[in-house]
Design a protein around this motif. Sequence first.
Motif, PDB file in Angstrom:
ATOM      1  N   GLY A 146       0.812  -1.211   0.000  1.00  0.00           N
ATOM      2  CA  GLY A 146       0.000   0.000   0.000  1.00  0.00           C
ATOM      3  C   GLY A 146       0.841   1.255   0.000  1.00  0.00           C
ATOM      4  O   GLY A 146       0.532   2.226  -0.701  1.00  0.00           O
ATOM      5  N   ASN A 147       1.934   1.254   0.763  1.00  0.00           N
ATOM      6  CA  ASN A 147       2.834   2.410   0.777  1.00  0.00           C
ATOM      7  C   ASN A 147       3.541   2.592  -0.555  1.00  0.00           C
ATOM      8  O   ASN A 147       3.709   3.724  -1.018  1.00  0.00           O
ATOM      9  N   MET A 148       3.971   1.494  -1.172  1.00  0.00           N
ATOM     10  CA  MET A 148       4.647   1.605  -2.465  1.00  0.00           C
ATOM     11  C   MET A 148       3.712   2.136  -3.544  1.00  0.00           C
ATOM     12  O   MET A 148       4.112   2.959  -4.366  1.00  0.00           O
ATOM     13  N   ILE A 149       2.461   1.693  -3.544  1.00  0.00           N
ATOM     14  CA  ILE A 149       1.501   2.201  -4.518  1.00  0.00           C
ATOM     15  C   ILE A 149       1.217   3.669  -4.262  1.00  0.00           C
ATOM     16  O   ILE A 149       1.111   4.473  -5.191  1.00  0.00           O
ATOM     17  N   PHE A 150       1.110   4.051  -2.991  1.00  0.00           N
ATOM     18  CA  PHE A 150       0.840   5.454  -2.652  1.00  0.00           C
ATOM     19  C   PHE A 150       1.972   6.353  -3.111  1.00  0.00           C
ATOM     20  O   PHE A 150       1.734   7.460  -3.599  1.00  0.00           O
ATOM     21  N   VAL A 151       3.205   5.902  -2.977  1.00  0.00           N
ATOM     22  CA  VAL A 151       4.356   6.721  -3.361  1.00  0.00           C
ATOM     23  C   VAL A 151       4.548   6.744  -4.881  1.00  0.00           C
ATOM     24  O   VAL A 151       4.873   7.783  -5.457  1.00  0.00           O
ATOM     25  N   SER A 152       4.305   5.628  -5.544  1.00  0.00           N
ATOM     26  CA  SER A 152       4.635   5.559  -6.969  1.00  0.00           C
ATOM     27  C   SER A 152       3.516   6.065  -7.885  1.00  0.00           C
ATOM     28  O   SER A 152       3.802   6.564  -8.965  1.00  0.00           O
ATOM     29  N   LYS A 153       2.281   5.945  -7.501  1.00  0.00           N
ATOM     30  CA  LYS A 153       1.153   6.322  -8.359  1.00  0.00           C
ATOM     31  C   LYS A 153       0.547   7.637  -7.873  1.00  0.00           C
ATOM     32  O   LYS A 153      -0.530   7.682  -7.311  1.00  0.00           O
TER      33      LYS A 153
ATOM     34  N   ILE B  66      -6.503   6.452  -7.300  1.00  0.00           N
ATOM     35  CA  ILE B  66      -5.542   5.401  -6.961  1.00  0.00           C
ATOM     36  C   ILE B  66      -4.888   5.683  -5.615  1.00  0.00           C
ATOM     37  O   ILE B  66      -4.680   4.772  -4.808  1.00  0.00           O
ATOM     38  N   MET B  67      -4.620   6.950  -5.341  1.00  0.00           N
ATOM     39  CA  MET B  67      -4.034   7.304  -4.045  1.00  0.00           C
ATOM     40  C   MET B  67      -5.016   7.036  -2.907  1.00  0.00           C
ATOM     41  O   MET B  67      -4.629   6.538  -1.845  1.00  0.00           O
ATOM     42  N   LEU B  68      -6.286   7.337  -3.117  1.00  0.00           N
ATOM     43  CA  LEU B  68      -7.284   7.067  -2.083  1.00  0.00           C
ATOM     44  C   LEU B  68      -7.465   5.568  -1.854  1.00  0.00           C
ATOM     45  O   LEU B  68      -7.622   5.121  -0.716  1.00  0.00           O
ATOM     46  N   MET B  69      -7.415   4.790  -2.926  1.00  0.00           N
ATOM     47  CA  MET B  69      -7.552   3.340  -2.771  1.00  0.00           C
ATOM     48  C   MET B  69      -6.352   2.740  -2.049  1.00  0.00           C
ATOM     49  O   MET B  69      -6.507   1.831  -1.229  1.00  0.00           O
ATOM     50  N   SER B  70      -5.155   3.260  -2.311  1.00  0.00           N
ATOM     51  CA  SER B  70      -3.981   2.742  -1.598  1.00  0.00           C
ATOM     52  C   SER B  70      -4.016   3.148  -0.128  1.00  0.00           C
ATOM     53  O   SER B  70      -3.596   2.372   0.730  1.00  0.00           O
ATOM     54  N   LEU B  71      -4.547   4.333   0.172  1.00  0.00           N
ATOM     55  CA  LEU B  71      -4.705   4.720   1.572  1.00  0.00           C
ATOM     56  C   LEU B  71      -5.698   3.811   2.293  1.00  0.00           C
ATOM     57  O   LEU B  71      -5.483   3.437   3.454  1.00  0.00           O
ATOM     58  N   GLU B  72      -6.781   3.436   1.621  1.00  0.00           N
ATOM     59  CA  GLU B  72      -7.739   2.517   2.232  1.00  0.00           C
ATOM     60  C   GLU B  72      -7.133   1.126   2.402  1.00  0.00           C
ATOM     61  O   GLU B  72      -7.445   0.417   3.364  1.00  0.00           O
ATOM     62  N   PHE B  73      -6.251   0.723   1.503  1.00  0.00           N
ATOM     63  CA  PHE B  73      -5.560  -0.557   1.645  1.00  0.00           C
ATOM     64  C   PHE B  73      -4.621  -0.530   2.855  1.00  0.00           C
ATOM     65  O   PHE B  73      -4.522  -1.515   3.589  1.00  0.00           O
ATOM     66  N   ILE B  74      -3.963   0.593   3.081  1.00  0.00           N
ATOM     67  CA  ILE B  74      -3.102   0.750   4.253  1.00  0.00           C
ATOM     68  C   ILE B  74      -3.934   0.697   5.523  1.00  0.00           C
ATOM     69  O   ILE B  74      -3.566   0.039   6.510  1.00  0.00           O
ATOM     70  N   VAL B  75      -5.092   1.364   5.515  1.00  0.00           N
ATOM     71  CA  VAL B  75      -5.979   1.342   6.679  1.00  0.00           C
ATOM     72  C   VAL B  75      -6.475  -0.073   6.944  1.00  0.00           C
ATOM     73  O   VAL B  75      -6.576  -0.500   8.100  1.00  0.00           O
ATOM     74  N   LEU B  76      -6.769  -0.823   5.899  1.00  0.00           N
ATOM     75  CA  LEU B  76      -7.210  -2.202   6.051  1.00  0.00           C
ATOM     76  C   LEU B  76      -6.116  -3.069   6.668  1.00  0.00           C
ATOM     77  O   LEU B  76      -6.398  -3.899   7.552  1.00  0.00           O
ATOM     78  N   SER B  77      -4.876  -2.880   6.267  1.00  0.00           N
ATOM     79  CA  SER B  77      -3.787  -3.666   6.857  1.00  0.00           C
ATOM     80  C   SER B  77      -3.571  -3.283   8.320  1.00  0.00           C
ATOM     81  O   SER B  77      -3.299  -4.151   9.159  1.00  0.00           O
ATOM     82  N   ILE B  78      -3.713  -1.997   8.660  1.00  0.00           N
ATOM     83  CA  ILE B  78      -3.589  -1.588  10.062  1.00  0.00           C
ATOM     84  C   ILE B  78      -4.744  -2.161  10.884  1.00  0.00           C
ATOM     85  O   ILE B  78      -4.567  -2.555  12.039  1.00  0.00           O
ATOM     86  N   TYR B  79      -5.941  -2.233  10.286  1.00  0.00           N
ATOM     87  CA  TYR B  79      -7.079  -2.833  10.977  1.00  0.00           C
ATOM     88  C   TYR B  79      -6.814  -4.307  11.280  1.00  0.00           C
ATOM     89  O   TYR B  79      -7.099  -4.785  12.382  1.00  0.00           O
TER      90      TYR B  79
END
Length: 95
Positions: free
Chosen positions: A16-23, A29-42
């Motif tokens: 999720g961090n790599m997608i957020f930084v690269s895209k 796409i940035m919002l979806m990667s942030l939600e993926f990061i939130v899902l992993s923290i959950y």
Amino acid sequence: MMMNIYLIIFIMFMIGNMIFVSKRKHLLIMLMSLEFIVLSIYFLLLMYLSMIDYNMYMLMIFLVLSVCEGALGLSILISMVRTHGNDYFQSFNLI
């Protein structure tokens, strides 16, 4: 077995961090990667709180805050598409 689950959660967080930084071109796409990061923290909080036999009220608060964050990001995306016609950051001028 538990280390494999923690490794999968860590890999989810890093992807999720790599997608957020690269895209950084599209807001969606940035919002979806942030939600993926939130899902992993959950998932990490779920595993940790179940391991120490703690109440799950913290997960409820975390879910409420993450839903609010997602709704705010979606409203910003909708307003950006309505005003500019797309979700590119190049067409969005902050000045």
